[in-house]
Design a protein around this motif. Structure first.
Motif, mmCIF file in Angstrom:
data_model
loop_
_atom_site.group_PDB
_atom_site.id
_atom_site.type_symbol
_atom_site.label_atom_id
_atom_site.label_comp_id
_atom_site.label_asym_id
_atom_site.label_seq_id
_atom_site.Cartn_x
_atom_site.Cartn_y
_atom_site.Cartn_z
ATOM 1 N N HIS A 24 -4.802 2.657 2.516
ATOM 2 C CA HIS A 24 -5.280 1.235 2.880
ATOM 3 C C HIS A 24 -5.853 0.745 1.548
ATOM 4 N N TYR A 40 0.805 -1.001 -0.112
ATOM 5 C CA TYR A 40 0.101 -0.227 -0.113
ATOM 6 C C TYR A 40 0.916 1.123 -0.105
ATOM 7 N N GLN A 45 -5.306 -0.755 -2.547
ATOM 8 C CA GLN A 45 -4.742 -0.750 -3.746
ATOM 9 C C GLN A 45 -5.599 -1.175 -4.588
ATOM 10 N N ASP A 86 -6.823 -2.924 3.115
ATOM 11 C CA ASP A 86 -6.336 -3.324 4.088
ATOM 12 C C ASP A 86 -7.173 -3.196 5.280
#
Length: 294
Positions: A20, A15, A22, A95
């Motif tokens: 957080h 990332y 991608q 994330d």
């Protein structure tokens, strides 16, 4: 484009600092990714051709414009199914670490620990799809507030996906007289423990403390963790610590010595040795390479 690294079946997702998310876009995908897992939530929307996924419970196929959801920590392989042509698609990796600050996240985490296809006939399909396209549009924009907007859209869609998964499971259970098994409950607890390790990996976690948390013996916990997560407790702990180390190395806020202690290592040399074993370079070289790519 960020390049993720797979080590022993675990994918380290790269990332950007303080981000957080991608996002990948593939114009014509023919590549199949072998069995792996990651702590990120993965959401793929094929645009022109079906997109397949194989997990422990079977094979799933998302038709074009449908949404393939893969929960955090789920072992899977993805890509066009055998005999099918790949097409364009978006894949969003999210994330999960920052979501733990929300009290309801654990409930959502339990409900989304699976592979699921959101189909066009489902109640919240349109809303989920709208949120995803909003994220796609903002991802590469120059808007200084885009990170907040993307996070907001994700927080809107993830409860809707959890709702659709729960509804589908209730529909299945309503057609069966069998109660939810103890084995199923243990699986959920093991998956919870894997996320707990991710969140608390910088602390002094041990096999004994984690097994005690679940109320089972450390030997049984070790065996079931490896059976369900497809790697050992110690390998998972190391993977999470190395993921934290990569993030800290990119941020440039701390020295190598400080990062070693932040990641739960009492010995700096042990940290460097483990990092080098996984990434084939020292933490200093990793930081230098990242700075050169910026």
């Amino acid at each position: 484009m960020a390049v993720n690294k797979v080590v022993n079946g675990y994918e380290f997702v790269t990332y950007s600092v303080n981000q957080h998310f991608q996002l990948f876009f593939s114009e014509k995908n023919h590549k199949n990714y072998p069995m792996h897992y990651h702590n990120a939530i993965e959401i793929t929307m094929p645009l022109t051709k079906p997109y397949g996924c194989t997990g422990e419970q079977g094979t799933y196929l998302a038709q074009d414009q449908e949404i393939l959801f893969i929960g955090s920590g789920i072992l899977h392989c993805v890509g066009p199914l055998k005999g099918q042509e790949g097409g364009s698609h978006y894949t969003l990796l999210v994330d999960t670490g920052w979501l733990h600050q929300f009290q309801a996240f654990q409930l959502i985490l339990e409900k989304t620990s699976s592979i699921f296809v959101v189909c066009s006939h489902m109640e919240h399909y349109s809303s989920i799809r709208q949120c995803l396209f909003s994220i796609y549009e903002r991802y590469d924009s120059s808007d200084p507030y885009k990170d907040i907007q993307i996070a907001s859209e994700f927080l809107k869609l993830i409860p809707l996906i959890a709702w659709e998964i729960e509804k589908a499971e209730k529909d299945v259970l309503s057609c069966s007289a069998l109660p939810i098994s103890t084995e199923h409950n243990l699986r959920q607890e093991i998956l919870f423990s894997s996320h707990y390790i991710q969140e608390h990996c910088t602390e002094d976690l041990t096999l004994e403390s984690m097994s005690r948390m679940l109320g089972i013996s450390k030997y049984y916990y070790h065996r079931k963790f490896k059976e369900i997560c497809h790697l050992s407790f110690h390998d998972h702990l190391i993977s999470c610590r190395m993921s934290t180390a990569c993030h800290e190395l990119k941020s440039r806020k701390h020295s190598i010595e400080e990062i070693a202690h932040l990641c739960g290592y009492k010995s700096v040399s042990s940290f460097i040795q483990m990092f080098k074993q996984i990434f084939k370079m020292t933490p200093t070289q990793y930081r230098k390479n990242y700075q050169e790519q910026e």
